[in-house]
Design a protein around this motif. Structure first.
Motif, short mmCIF file in Angstrom:
data_model
loop_
_atom_site.label_atom_id
_atom_site.label_comp_id
_atom_site.label_asym_id
_atom_site.label_seq_id
_atom_site.Cartn_x
_atom_site.Cartn_y
_atom_site.Cartn_z
N ARG A 21 0.98 -1.03 0.11
CA ARG A 21 -0.11 0.05 -0.08
C ARG A 21 0.95 1.28 0.07
O ARG A 21 1.67 1.33 0.98
CB ARG A 21 -0.99 -0.21 1.19
CG ARG A 21 -1.84 1.23 1.36
CD ARG A 21 -2.41 1.24 2.47
NE ARG A 21 -3.25 2.67 2.72
CZ ARG A 21 -3.56 3.32 3.41
NH1 ARG A 21 -2.99 3.24 4.80
NH2 ARG A 21 -4.30 4.27 3.49
N SER A 57 8.53 -2.70 5.43
CA SER A 57 7.78 -1.35 5.24
C SER A 57 8.78 -0.20 5.49
O SER A 57 9.45 -0.14 6.10
CB SER A 57 6.51 -1.03 5.96
OG SER A 57 5.62 -2.19 5.86
N PHE A 68 4.57 6.28 2.30
CA PHE A 68 4.95 5.19 2.98
C PHE A 68 4.62 3.80 2.16
O PHE A 68 3.45 4.02 1.81
CB PHE A 68 4.20 5.32 4.29
CG PHE A 68 4.33 4.01 5.24
CD1 PHE A 68 5.57 3.68 5.78
CD2 PHE A 68 3.35 3.34 5.76
CE1 PHE A 68 6.06 2.81 6.53
CE2 PHE A 68 3.42 2.31 6.77
CZ PHE A 68 4.95 2.00 7.02
N GLN A 70 3.83 0.35 2.59
CA GLN A 70 3.67 -0.77 3.38
C GLN A 70 3.36 -2.22 2.88
O GLN A 70 2.42 -2.31 2.22
CB GLN A 70 2.22 -0.55 4.28
CG GLN A 70 2.28 -1.43 5.55
CD GLN A 70 1.59 -0.98 6.81
OE1 GLN A 70 0.97 -0.12 6.71
NE2 GLN A 70 1.57 -1.93 7.90
N ALA A 71 4.32 -3.16 3.34
CA ALA A 71 4.19 -4.31 2.70
C ALA A 71 3.06 -5.32 3.63
O ALA A 71 3.30 -5.33 4.65
CB ALA A 71 5.41 -5.15 2.83
N PHE A 72 2.39 -5.78 2.61
CA PHE A 72 1.51 -6.70 3.26
C PHE A 72 1.49 -8.19 2.46
O PHE A 72 0.99 -8.56 1.37
CB PHE A 72 -0.22 -6.41 2.82
CG PHE A 72 -0.73 -5.01 3.79
CD1 PHE A 72 -1.19 -5.23 5.00
CD2 PHE A 72 -0.38 -3.83 3.24
CE1 PHE A 72 -1.47 -4.19 5.83
CE2 PHE A 72 -0.89 -2.84 4.03
CZ PHE A 72 -1.26 -2.97 5.30
#
Lengths: 229, 103
Positions: A21, A57, A68, A70-72
């Motif tokens: 994201r 992230s 930013f 952000q790794a999911f």
């Protein structure tokens, strides 16, 4: 974050798909990028690729300000081969650190709900069970049956996969014998260094619970340090 | 992480106002890693964490404004920051927290 974005992220986790994201920290619309459909000409392509690889992230500077990433990534899984006493504790410890456990053992007397409670128990041979579940790079496999026929079959499958962690219970001597057997079965010896055997960090474990603790510690270490999660 | 976001989805489905706080940067000792989530609803219920408990109260207070205005905010806490000492970030670390409205 929009309701739909949240739903998309949670659905992706269920389907074991990786997303990043991208949120502008000064405010403004966010964006979701899927690992499977990442545009090659994306302005943050290399940073995104790093997020997908490491699961870390981070903030990135762009001409439009800080964003930013952000790794999911899908939740790590642990395939526990052998419904043993160590396995019983390992199920609980895995859950505590956010790892989803599965118990695989064709011996129906061992793999019972009574002994393991509400965890997914698969009373099939490891080859078939792991084939059905699928082993991706967010999966670990630990062999605890101490029955060569069962453990070896799981190791063969694990060595062919991208599993981030492979462990096998047993002394140095029994591990050496195990590698001989795997070699005879046609496994590539180049992959043998991926197997943690004897399994677990050396913390002088004696009881089944202590051995389970050493295994989960080694798994976390592999996930966080070697793989850079 | 996932548990907190699942809870957030449940809260949204129940019709609650929800703010999401995310740790976006840390320096020095920080008990919650980058990517850690805290969610807060309109009545002050919360789940998850962005620190070892040092700055949660301040983040919750600021999240009320975020829920009211719908505008996200970037908060910074650290030992050099008077407010941070006020809310007790004594662990020696510094963190930045992004707070946004969900839904």
């Amino acid at each position: 974050m929009q309701k739909d974005t949240l739903k998309a992220l949670l659905d992706a986790q269920k389907k074991r798909r990786s997303f990043v994201r991208i949120s502008p920290l000064a405010g403004g619309a966010d964006d979701l990028v899927s690992e499977d459909h990442m545009p090659k000409d994306h302005p943050q392509a290399s940073e995104l690729a790093e997020c997908f690889r490491t699961g870390r992230s981070k903030i990135v500077e762009t001409p439009g300000g800080e964003v930013f990433l952000q790794a999911f990534l899908p939740a790590p899984r642990l395939m526990i081969i052998g419904a043993t006493h160590i396995g019983q504790v390992l199920v609980r410890l895995a859950r505590e650190v956010g790892v989803e456990p599965f118990v695989i053992d064709p011996r129906t007397a061992f793999a019972t709900k009574e002994r393991f409670g509400d965890v997914e128990i698969i009373t099939k041979w490891p080859g078939e069970a792991l084939g059905n579940l699928g082993l991706d790079r967010r999966c670990g496999v630990v062999c605890l049956a101490h029955v060569p026929d069962i453990d070896d079959e799981a190791l063969e499958a694990a060595l062919k996969s991208e599993s981030f962690y492979i462990g096998a219970l047993g002394s140095n001597r029994s591990h050496a014998k195990r590698l001989e057997r795997l070699k005879k079965k046609g496994c590539d010896p180049d992959g043998f260094s991926r197997i943690h055997g004897p399994v677990g960090l050396d913390i002088g474990s004696v009881s089944p619970a202590e051995i389970a603790l050493s295994i989960i510690a080694e798994l976390v270490k592999t996930l966080r340090i070697q793989n850079g999660d | 992480m996932n548990t907190t976001l699942h809870t957030a989805q449940t809260w949204l489905e129940e019709g609650r106002d929800v703010a999401l706080a995310t740790v976006v940067e840390t320096w020095g000792s920080a008990p919650v890693p980058v990517g850690g989530h805290l969610i807060i609803d309109g009545s002050g219920n919360f789940a998850g964490s962005v620190s070892g408990g040092c700055v949660e109260a301040e983040v919750m207070a600021r999240s009320e404004d975020v829920m009211a205005s719908g505008k996200s905010e970037l908060l910074e806490f650290g030992v050099a920051n008077e407010t941070a000492w006020g809310v007790g970030l004594a662990c020696g670390g510094r963190i930045r927290v992004f707070v946004e409205k969900l839904g």
